[in-house]
Write an enzyme that holds these catalytic residues in place. Sequence first.
Site, short mmCIF file in Angstrom:
data_model
loop_
_atom_site.label_atom_id
_atom_site.label_comp_id
_atom_site.label_asym_id
_atom_site.label_seq_id
_atom_site.Cartn_x
_atom_site.Cartn_y
_atom_site.Cartn_z
N ASP A 181 68.98 70.64 80.31
CA ASP A 181 69.80 69.40 80.00
C ASP A 181 69.72 68.12 80.61
O ASP A 181 69.86 67.05 80.47
CB ASP A 181 71.37 69.85 80.37
CG ASP A 181 71.68 71.07 79.53
OD1 ASP A 181 71.53 71.08 78.12
OD2 ASP A 181 71.86 72.13 80.03
N LYS B 182 70.75 73.35 83.56
CA LYS B 182 70.72 73.97 82.22
C LYS B 182 72.03 74.67 82.03
O LYS B 182 72.75 74.83 82.94
CB LYS B 182 69.52 75.27 82.38
CG LYS B 182 68.11 74.58 82.20
CD LYS B 182 67.27 75.64 82.23
CE LYS B 182 67.31 76.91 81.23
NZ LYS B 182 67.29 76.30 79.93
N GLU C 153 69.14 83.15 81.35
CA GLU C 153 68.16 82.36 81.54
C GLU C 153 67.64 82.18 82.85
O GLU C 153 66.35 82.41 83.15
CB GLU C 153 68.41 80.82 81.09
CG GLU C 153 68.63 80.47 79.66
CD GLU C 153 69.10 79.26 79.30
OE1 GLU C 153 69.10 78.92 78.22
OE2 GLU C 153 69.56 78.56 80.25
O1 LIG Z 1 72.38 77.02 77.65
C1 LIG Z 1 71.51 76.51 77.37
C2 LIG Z 1 70.11 76.11 77.77
O2 LIG Z 1 70.20 76.07 79.18
C3 LIG Z 1 69.44 75.30 76.84
O3 LIG Z 1 68.17 75.31 77.31
C4 LIG Z 1 69.95 73.81 77.29
O4 LIG Z 1 71.31 73.58 77.20
C5 LIG Z 1 68.97 72.76 76.46
O5 LIG Z 1 69.49 72.73 75.30
P1 LIG Z 1 68.88 71.81 74.08
O6 LIG Z 1 67.50 72.28 73.86
O7 LIG Z 1 69.81 72.15 72.77
O8 LIG Z 1 69.11 70.51 74.56
#
Ligand SMILES: O=C[C@H](O)[C@H](O)[C@H](O)COP(=O)(O)O
Length: 309
Positions: free
Chosen positions: A162, A172, A181
Amino acid sequence: MSFCPHSFARTAHPAVLRAQQAPTVHLHQIYPGTTGWSTGRLFMAIPYPHFIVTDNPTVDTPITVPSPSLPPLILTQDELKKVAAYKAVEFVKSGMVLGLGTGSTAKHAVDKIGQLLRQGDLKDIVGIPTSKMTHEQALSLGIPLSDLDSHPVLDLAIDGADEVDPYMNLVKGRGGSLLREKMIEGCCKKFVVVVDESKLVKHLGGSGLAMPVEIVPFCWKFTAQRLQLLFNEVGCVAKLRTCSENGQPFVTDNGNYIIDLYFEKDLGDLNAASDAILRNPGVVEHGMFLGMATTVIIAGGRGVTVKNK
Ligand SMILES: O=C[C@H](O)[C@H](O)[C@H](O)COP(=O)(O)O
């Protein structure tokens, strides 16, 4: 991870919104360039054409001289995510045990791994999914799966983030998967993070969006208050994450709640902040991934940048 549209908004970066409103130029169009985000660490800029057309990609892509006279390539945010994710898959070799990330960026990487397995370009891959959602995706693609009990050391993980600060620290968990994760990506020899350039921040929390903390549901208000008080001096607001359609608490894959922390000011010492959060007994884990990423791949309007630790 329980599936519900979160009430916390993932507002697009203004540059991305502008890009989405502009006519789309597709990836096959030839366009060299670089991104401007560097802290003096090892990084290289890769033009899209190499990345898109190569059949047998290698990680050691040559550096291309930028063409400053050309305007940036306009891609949608999702196309940028795909560019970064596909670049990361170049690190995957047959026989690897892989951490499979969660979210809209990591999803592209998992899709690509599935495709390469189907084509026979990759063999003997074992995937360790970081969420129930990724587990389902990988199953549907026929990727052989396992877990940390059977594979406590992984060769490589690919995941989105994020926020990414100039030292490759991450936020994240805005999708709620931070605990699995962190468990899985903490056991990887290499952790490759894939983002579009809207995720780059000067300091963690700098996007103004949430820094998630996974907590036990028991007396969640008490834990939320403790967290908010902890960061009083940097203008912290702590909010329980809820599902937008019914207002019920968002429940993680592990049966926990998420408190989203929003900061007005720079958090300062991140390790001290991490320790302080984890000292609260109601806290399970937080979404700051400090010093974990070994490579960050950033897709932007002018090309792909690969930063190594
Ligand atoms: O909990 C979600 C994870 O940490 C994701 O990797 C993070 O939120 C990034 O998500 P996105 O690729 O959809 O922006």
